[in-house]
Motif scaffolding. Structure first.
Motif, PDB file in Angstrom:
ATOM      1  N   UNK A   1       1.096  -1.679   0.178  1.00  0.00           N
ATOM      2  CA  UNK A   1       0.368   0.269  -0.656  1.00  0.00           C
ATOM      3  C   UNK A   1       0.788   1.249   0.018  1.00  0.00           C
ATOM      4  N   UNK A   2       0.521   2.401  -1.008  1.00  0.00           N
ATOM      5  CA  UNK A   2       1.193   3.693  -0.843  1.00  0.00           C
ATOM      6  C   UNK A   2       1.077   4.865   0.082  1.00  0.00           C
ATOM      7  N   UNK A   3       1.603   5.171   0.739  1.00  0.00           N
ATOM      8  CA  UNK A   3       1.277   6.368   1.463  1.00  0.00           C
ATOM      9  C   UNK A   3       0.642   7.455   0.985  1.00  0.00           C
ATOM     10  N   UNK A   4       0.511   7.503  -0.471  1.00  0.00           N
ATOM     11  CA  UNK A   4      -0.064   8.466  -1.021  1.00  0.00           C
ATOM     12  C   UNK A   4      -1.522   8.242  -0.495  1.00  0.00           C
ATOM     13  N   UNK A   5      -2.329   7.032  -1.163  1.00  0.00           N
ATOM     14  CA  UNK A   5      -3.162   6.842  -1.352  1.00  0.00           C
ATOM     15  C   UNK A   5      -4.547   6.767  -0.088  1.00  0.00           C
ATOM     16  N   UNK A   6      -3.682   6.738   1.324  1.00  0.00           N
ATOM     17  CA  UNK A   6      -4.782   7.228   2.570  1.00  0.00           C
ATOM     18  C   UNK A   6      -4.319   8.918   2.519  1.00  0.00           C
ATOM     19  N   UNK A   7      -3.604   9.287   1.928  1.00  0.00           N
ATOM     20  CA  UNK A   7      -3.360  10.743   2.757  1.00  0.00           C
ATOM     21  C   UNK A   7      -3.736  11.657   1.583  1.00  0.00           C
ATOM     22  N   UNK A   9      -5.632  14.123  -0.683  1.00  0.00           N
ATOM     23  CA  UNK A   9      -6.754  14.636  -0.308  1.00  0.00           C
ATOM     24  C   UNK A   9      -7.707  15.260  -2.082  1.00  0.00           C
ATOM     25  N   UNK A  10      -8.997  15.100  -1.797  1.00  0.00           N
ATOM     26  CA  UNK A  10      -9.681  14.784  -2.891  1.00  0.00           C
ATOM     27  C   UNK A  10      -9.741  16.398  -3.786  1.00  0.00           C
ATOM     28  N   UNK A  11      -9.216  16.726  -4.836  1.00  0.00           N
ATOM     29  CA  UNK A  11      -9.348  18.031  -6.005  1.00  0.00           C
ATOM     30  C   UNK A  11     -10.046  18.727  -5.182  1.00  0.00           C
ATOM     31  N   UNK A  12      -9.797  20.078  -5.919  1.00  0.00           N
ATOM     32  CA  UNK A  12     -10.161  21.052  -5.479  1.00  0.00           C
ATOM     33  C   UNK A  12     -11.408  21.003  -5.903  1.00  0.00           C
TER      34      UNK A  12
END
Length: 102
Positions: A1-7, A9-12
């Protein structure tokens, strides 16, 4: 699991869409509550006037029945409707038992 998938944020655009949806739902709920409150207030304020008019109409019907010799049909129909209302909407109150799980 990659950390960027957990943290991540949804887009603007997605955050803006969620914010707009929440605001629209709150405004809609406030509008519905305001309209229902206005209807309830109107009915409650009109109730004494309606009671007065109903009393006057019953008095006028009795007066007319005395002068014409015809029976007061409205009183018979009104009492029948009242009995049906009591039977339909207050059935649970009459048949409820103490300690009922409902």
């Amino acid at each position: 699991m990659h950390p960027y998938l957990i943290t991540a944020k949804p887009g603007r655009i997605r955050r803006t869409a969620v914010w707009v949806r929440v605001c629209v739902l709150r405004i809609l709920a406030l509008t519905v509550m305001t309209v229902l409150g206005a209807v309830v207030l109107t009915v409650r304020c009109a109730r004494p006037v309606i009671n007065y008019l109903a009393t006057r109409a019953a008095w006028l019907e009795l007066w007319a029945s005395q002068h014409t010799g015809l029976p007061p049909f409205g009183a018979a129909v009104g009492s029948g409707l009242t009995d049906e209302f009591v039977n339909e909407f207050h059935r649970n109150r009459r048949t409820a038992t103490a300690g009922s799980p409902r």
